[in-house]
Motif scaffolding. Structure first.
Motif, PDB file in Angstrom:
ATOM      1  N   GLY A 107      -3.399 -15.191  -3.020  1.00 36.85           N
ATOM      2  CA  GLY A 107      -4.616 -16.155  -3.193  1.00 36.85           C
ATOM      3  C   GLY A 107      -5.252 -16.294  -2.175  1.00 36.85           C
ATOM      4  O   GLY A 107      -6.558 -16.032  -2.374  1.00 36.85           O
ATOM      5  N   MET A 108      -4.967 -15.556  -0.877  1.00 35.46           N
ATOM      6  CA  MET A 108      -6.529 -14.950   0.514  1.00 35.46           C
ATOM      7  C   MET A 108      -7.646 -14.141  -0.314  1.00 35.46           C
ATOM      8  O   MET A 108      -8.488 -14.011  -0.474  1.00 35.46           O
ATOM      9  CB  MET A 108      -5.836 -14.870   1.472  1.00 35.46           C
ATOM     10  CG  MET A 108      -6.683 -14.153   2.094  1.00 35.46           C
ATOM     11  SD  MET A 108      -5.956 -14.824   4.291  1.00 35.46           S
ATOM     12  CE  MET A 108      -7.265 -15.572   4.795  1.00 35.46           C
TER      13      MET A 108
ATOM     14  N   THR B 228       2.929 -11.352   0.421  1.00 36.41           N
ATOM     15  CA  THR B 228       3.309 -10.841   2.064  1.00 36.41           C
ATOM     16  C   THR B 228       5.279 -11.033   2.181  1.00 36.41           C
ATOM     17  O   THR B 228       5.357  -9.901   2.587  1.00 36.41           O
ATOM     18  CB  THR B 228       2.846 -11.444   2.642  1.00 36.41           C
ATOM     19  OG1 THR B 228       1.138 -11.669   2.412  1.00 36.41           O
ATOM     20  CG2 THR B 228       2.788 -10.838   4.694  1.00 36.41           C
TER      21      THR B 228
ATOM     22  N   GLU C  90       0.963  -1.344   0.025  1.00 38.69           N
ATOM     23  CA  GLU C  90       0.193  -0.043  -0.015  1.00 38.69           C
ATOM     24  C   GLU C  90       0.902   1.286  -0.006  1.00 38.69           C
ATOM     25  O   GLU C  90       0.448   2.466  -0.808  1.00 38.69           O
ATOM     26  CB  GLU C  90      -1.069   0.165   1.439  1.00 38.69           C
ATOM     27  CG  GLU C  90      -1.860  -0.793   0.940  1.00 38.69           C
ATOM     28  CD  GLU C  90      -1.126  -2.395   1.614  1.00 38.69           C
ATOM     29  OE1 GLU C  90       0.007  -2.455   2.212  1.00 38.69           O
ATOM     30  OE2 GLU C  90      -2.267  -3.523   1.749  1.00 38.69           O
TER      31      GLU C  90
ATOM     32  N   CYS D 198      -3.861 -17.443   2.979  1.00 36.06           N
ATOM     33  CA  CYS D 198      -4.416 -18.690   3.574  1.00 36.06           C
ATOM     34  C   CYS D 198      -3.469 -18.867   4.610  1.00 36.06           C
ATOM     35  O   CYS D 198      -4.411 -20.165   5.239  1.00 36.06           O
ATOM     36  CB  CYS D 198      -4.820 -19.112   2.201  1.00 36.06           C
ATOM     37  SG  CYS D 198      -5.527 -18.429   0.739  1.00 36.06           S
TER      38      CYS D 198
ATOM     39  N   HIS E  20       0.067 -25.422   1.206  1.00 36.74           N
ATOM     40  CA  HIS E  20       0.046 -24.966   2.436  1.00 36.74           C
ATOM     41  C   HIS E  20       0.117 -25.587   3.510  1.00 36.74           C
ATOM     42  O   HIS E  20       0.685 -26.230   4.706  1.00 36.74           O
ATOM     43  CB  HIS E  20      -1.079 -23.372   3.240  1.00 36.74           C
ATOM     44  CG  HIS E  20      -0.353 -22.599   2.097  1.00 36.74           C
ATOM     45  ND1 HIS E  20       1.101 -21.981   1.397  1.00 36.74           N
ATOM     46  CD2 HIS E  20      -2.322 -21.902   1.855  1.00 36.74           C
ATOM     47  CE1 HIS E  20       0.172 -20.962   0.941  1.00 36.74           C
ATOM     48  NE2 HIS E  20      -0.937 -19.866   0.913  1.00 36.74           N
TER      49      HIS E  20
ATOM     50  N   ASP F 222       4.376 -15.576  -0.296  1.00 39.95           N
ATOM     51  CA  ASP F 222       4.783 -14.760  -1.236  1.00 39.95           C
ATOM     52  C   ASP F 222       4.748 -13.272  -1.431  1.00 39.95           C
ATOM     53  O   ASP F 222       5.844 -12.680  -2.109  1.00 39.95           O
ATOM     54  CB  ASP F 222       5.278 -15.801  -3.406  1.00 39.95           C
ATOM     55  CG  ASP F 222       3.196 -16.280  -3.593  1.00 39.95           C
ATOM     56  OD1 ASP F 222       2.727 -16.331  -2.876  1.00 39.95           O
ATOM     57  OD2 ASP F 222       3.523 -16.310  -4.366  1.00 39.95           O
TER      58      ASP F 222
HETATM   59  C1  LIG Z   1      -1.768  -4.544   5.433  1.00 44.51           C
HETATM   60  C2  LIG Z   1      -2.856  -5.710   4.469  1.00 44.51           C
HETATM   61  N1  LIG Z   1      -2.938  -5.669   3.141  1.00 44.51           N
HETATM   62  C3  LIG Z   1      -3.926  -5.955   2.673  1.00 44.51           C
HETATM   63  C4  LIG Z   1      -4.362  -7.289   4.022  1.00 44.51           C
HETATM   64  C5  LIG Z   1      -5.689  -8.274   2.477  1.00 44.51           C
HETATM   65  N2  LIG Z   1      -4.956  -9.902   3.408  1.00 44.51           N
HETATM   66  C6  LIG Z   1      -4.821 -10.642   3.306  1.00 44.51           C
HETATM   67  S1  LIG Z   1      -3.392 -11.650   3.133  1.00 44.51           S
HETATM   68  C7  LIG Z   1      -2.804 -10.925   1.851  1.00 44.51           C
HETATM   69  C8  LIG Z   1      -1.711 -11.167   1.120  1.00 44.51           C
HETATM   70  C9  LIG Z   1      -2.351 -12.832   0.541  1.00 44.51           C
HETATM   71  O1  LIG Z   1      -0.756 -13.418  -0.429  1.00 44.51           O
HETATM   72  P1  LIG Z   1       0.461 -14.108  -0.001  1.00 44.51           P
HETATM   73  O2  LIG Z   1       1.022 -13.873   1.188  1.00 44.51           O
HETATM   74  O3  LIG Z   1       0.996 -14.596  -1.060  1.00 44.51           O
HETATM   75  O4  LIG Z   1      -0.436 -15.734   0.693  1.00 44.51           O
HETATM   76  P2  LIG Z   1      -1.848 -16.735  -0.104  1.00 44.51           P
HETATM   77  O5  LIG Z   1      -2.788 -16.146   0.742  1.00 44.51           O
HETATM   78  O6  LIG Z   1      -1.359 -16.473  -1.302  1.00 44.51           O
HETATM   79  O7  LIG Z   1      -1.450 -18.375   0.757  1.00 44.51           O
HETATM   80  C10 LIG Z   1      -3.722  -9.652   0.743  1.00 44.51           C
HETATM   81  C11 LIG Z   1      -3.094  -8.740   0.245  1.00 44.51           C
HETATM   82  C12 LIG Z   1      -4.107  -7.459   5.099  1.00 44.51           C
HETATM   83  N3  LIG Z   1      -4.498  -8.385   5.268  1.00 44.51           N
HETATM   84  N4  LIG Z   1      -3.270  -6.580   5.503  1.00 44.51           N
END
Ligand SMILES: Cc1ncc(C[n+]2csc(CCOP(=O)(O)OP(=O)(O)O)c2C)c(N)n1
Ligand code: SF4
Length: 537
Positions: A456-457, A426, A58, A382, A357, A424
């Motif tokens: 993913g989430m 995050t 952000e 996720c 996961h 990835d």
């Molecule tokens: C500051 C902030 N921005 C956005 C989010 C929304 N959000 C939650 S998890 C996530 C990213 C998940 O992606 P990743 O880390 O690749 O894990 P995956 O869900 O693919 O397993 C986001 C954008 C949040 N919780 N906090």
């Protein structure tokens, strides 16, 4: 003029496109994600080549939007409420630089925490930064405010926040569009030092910002979005902010509200309207979806005014409002709001069957058996669902990026091995900087970067980390021998346990990358093509 049936989030996107936006910047986050996705799939946006690629986080999104505004074009940055914490440095300072091209900061709050860690109210950030807020009470206003917000921003040379909440973002209604506005030409700020926040310049800009407040309050007073509605019964006056106005009106579908109302959808607060309401009525009830910011302002320290709302228990202190809660607070009905029937059972979220996961956690849990539990610092994605049965695999989840830094702090305290689990997306959002701290101090931590090639989430948006994780880790200084890639599948369980144990024994920073595509993105042809090109599939 077109009639469209849109989500509140989509209405904002359409309003911004029609209002002459040249670029949108965002990092996904519920309930704001659909704003950017709408622009990504919109025909006019494609024809105009409106920038709409996802940002790494952000803060980078906010800064890119500020750069586009500097260059004179209209732009919007979008995020969920906690994203504003990440963007806060740039956001607060953007009030001091001011805007050149219209700059909208759209923040979607999540009262009741449907999919968030907290229910913070972004209006506080705007007030703290002296930035005006537009808070739509329905989808049409969401559209109109994005369209109008650029003009407000350019008139006062200030960023404008649009604040919406989950229910409005995620519910659909008909909207009527306006004429498509031309995009701005490239145009540098008149004062080329406006955006240079050296103390001498910042001090003078800050004075300007304070002076602008008078004009902004006058604009609120005259705004078509703030209204004083007469009412015959002066025993009570109602201040209804944003979506709460809609909830109020749902209680009066076939009759007029007997009480005078001030509808607030543009801030700073329209002082004259509110003073009139306070003077004309015996007591005032404040309806606001989020924190009691307006109520607190009115009550002040001395609590002299007869003002009620969330602070005195007239309305619940936390959670989102709805028409029943509002009706009950106004004394329109006394029956208890029925409890949700036992037949409607909660369905807690769960990781998809077959998700990588899960295999990573099964291996991690076994690897940790010899070290003991309570040492897994997770992040947000996720994989956070690994906190639930049957995995019980993680012990923390605080904010994006906190997994690596918290593991480091715990290791500093002597909790060794300490394990971090991060996705990835995050990782590139805000995990990388923490990894630098850990490398600089050679902290004994094991970082699992669970790479599923997507975000993913939030529904499978692009991940800025795609194809780059090993290079980033090596560049940051993780020793290549301690960057291990595994494929999280049942058949590789023993191998994964072995590798995890080896790295947990290592007295330095190690990175293990369980890598397998998120099964929900299997049909995403563009991603599959990219993975082939990167030899990841
Ligand atoms: C500051 C902030 N921005 C956005 C989010 C929304 N959000 C939650 S998890 C996530 C990213 C998940 O992606 P990743 O880390 O690749 O894990 P995956 O869900 O693919 O397993 C986001 C954008 C949040 N919780 N906090
Ligand atoms: S969406 Fe993808 S990453 Fe998330 S649980 Fe399902 S398979 Fe796993």
């Amino acid at each position: 003029m077109q009639k469209l049936l849109l989500l509140g989030a989509e209405a904002i996107a359409q309003g911004a496109i029609d209002g002459g936006m040249s670029g949108i910047y965002a990092y996904p986050g519920t309930p704001s994600t659909e704003i950017t996705e709408y622009v990504q799939h919109n025909k006019t946006a494609a024809e105009r080549e409106i920038h709409s690629q996802w940002s790494a986080n952000e803060k980078t999104a906010m800064e890119s939007a500020l750069g586009m505004s500097y260059a004179g074009k209209r732009t919007m940055v979008c995020m969920k409420h906690v994203g504003l914490n990440v963007a806060a440095d740039a956001f607060v300072n953007s009030a001091i630089t001011g805007a050149n091209g219209g700059l909208l900061v759209t923040v979607a709050d999540d009262p009741s925490m449907h999919s968030s860690q907290n229910e913070q109210d972004s209006r506080f950030y705007a007030k703290f930064s002296f930035i005006p807020v537009l808070e739509p009470s329905n989808q049409q206003e969401a559209y109109d405010m994005a369209y109008y917000g650029f003009k407000l921003s350019e008139a006062f040379k200030i960023p404008v926040m649009i604040r919406l909440t989950t229910r409005l973002a995620h519910s659909r209604a008909g909207i009527v569009t306006r004429d498509l506005t031309n995009e701005n030409e490239l145009k540098l700020p008149e004062n080329l030092r406006q955006f240079v926040l050296l103390p001498s310049i910042a001090r003078s800009n800050y004075k300007d910002l304070l002076e602008k407040q008078v004009g902004l309050e006058a604009a609120s007073e005259e705004s078509e979005y703030n209204k004083y509605f007469e009412g015959k019964d002066k025993s009570k006056g109602i201040i209804a902010c944003g979506l709460a106005y809609n909830y109020l009106m749902e209680n009066f579908q076939n009759e007029e509200c007997p009480y005078p109302i001030v509808k607030v959808s543009q801030y700073p607060l329209p002082r004259k309207m509110i003073t009139r309401l306070v003077e004309e009525t015996n007591e005032v009830i404040v309806l606001e979806d989020g924190y009691p910011i307006v109520e607190e302002l009115l009550k002040g320290y001395l609590e002299k005014e007869a003002v009620s709302g969330r602070l005195d228990g007239t309305l619940p202190r936390d959670g989102e409002l709805n028409p029943e809660i509002v009706g009950k607070a106004l004394g329109l009905f006394n029956e208890e709001i029925p409890e949700i029937s036992n037949l409607v059972t909660n369905r807690p979220p769960a990781m998809c069957v077959g998700c990588g996961h899960i295999d990573a956690y099964n291996a991690l849990n076994e690897a940790l058996e010899i070290f003991g539990r309570g040492r897994v610092f997770s992040d947000i994605g996720c994989y956070t669902l690994g906190a639930l049965e049957p995995y019980n695999a993680i012990n923390t989840c605080v904010d994006m990026g906190a997994s690596i830094t918290m593991a480091k702090g715990a290791a500093d305290a002597g909790l060794v091995p300490a394990v971090s689990v991060i996705g990835d997306s995050t990782f590139t959002h805000s995990g990388m900087t923490g990894l630098i701290d850990a490398v600089n101090e050679n902290s004994p931590i094991t970082v699992l970067i669970s790479d599923n090639f997507t975000t993913g989430m939030t529904g499978g948006q692009d991940s800025a980390a795609l194809g780059k994780i090993e290079d980033i880790c090596e560049g940051i200084g993780v020793h290549p021998d301690h960057i291990r890639v595994v494929t999280p599948l049942k058949k590789n369980h023993e191998e994964m346990v072995e590798i995890m144990r080896e790295e947990m024994e290592y007295k330095g920073v190690s990175v293990i990358i369980p890598r397998r595509q998120c099964i929900q993105t299997a049909r995403n042809k563009d991603l599959v093509q990219k993975l082939k090109e990167l030899n990841l599939r």
